[in-house]
Design a protein around this motif. Sequence first.
Motif: not given
Length: 323
Positions: A37-41, A60-67, A69-74, A96-101
């Motif tokens: 996988l090269r991209d976060l679909e 993956l060369t970047t993971a910025a899209a995860l921020e 994502s709909a699941f980021a807060p959980v 920044a949005t991943m408050t539950s990690l």
Amino acid sequence: MGPLEEELDLTNAHLSSLETVPLAENLTSLDLTANRLRDLEPRLLALTGLRKLSLRQNVLTTAAALEQSAFAPVLQELVLHDNHLSQANHGAPNLATMTSLTRLELSYNQIKSLSPLSVCRALSLRELFVSNNKISSLEGCRHFTQLTLLELGANRLAALDGIASFPDLRELWLGSNRIAGNPSLSCLMRLERLSIQSNRLCSMGGLCLAATMRELYLSHNNIQSIEGLDNLVQLRVLDLSNNALHSLDGIVHLQLLEDLWLNDNQLKDLHSVVQVLVKLKAHLSCVYLAGNPAADDDVSYRQLLPQLLPCLQQLDSDAVPGR
């Protein structure tokens, strides 16, 4: 849906895209280890209930899209181990949005700085893995004050400025860095496992380790004497291999010691070595002594130590016959 439908394991599925993969809306765990996988679909990012996501060993060369994502807060566990982050800005994703990690793995990437993590509000983060990157400072992660495990091996750390930010650490892994001098860890009063292998230590006296220590790994330095272990009466594993030790003064009180690695030092007198080891015989089950002048008479010490150490199961790389 049952638990099997909530957990999807696609490890080593040779996927370069998720286009043909059914993704149930109620997925809580998704393992995409060892794919292409090269991209976060968008279909992945639209999942709302993911608690665990592994993207280990992709491209993956970047993971910025995860921020976004709909699941980021959980999301509680995120594995980005062994990708190509971040070739563009050489920094960790800010998340920044991943408050539950509670667990974050960024090892084996191209990260030069943890500063982007300074905006991550996952204040409950317990385990952070960033080994095999190019990090030279703890800047950016000091607000993760509840960490119990920090893996920073194979980076470019020369000092441990800011280590006091993590008073709850149980495990600290610092092998293959550039640490010299006498870094004090007296602030880590709950530390149980410490590795500073393959650094530039000439002494261990200034470490000031807590009495909670169970395992201590200091191989491949230039340590010339054993010191600073007076209160480590709970120690089970001590690795001092590949140093410059001339004596074993300073360990006879370690009565719970099980594994003792002393190979490739400058221990010359087998009689003196044996005198110390016998005082530790109650639990000592593994001893490495090869590569010392004291072990030059291979037959002598290989016959002698099993007789004197009733719990000994391994001597150097060989199992003790009959045990």
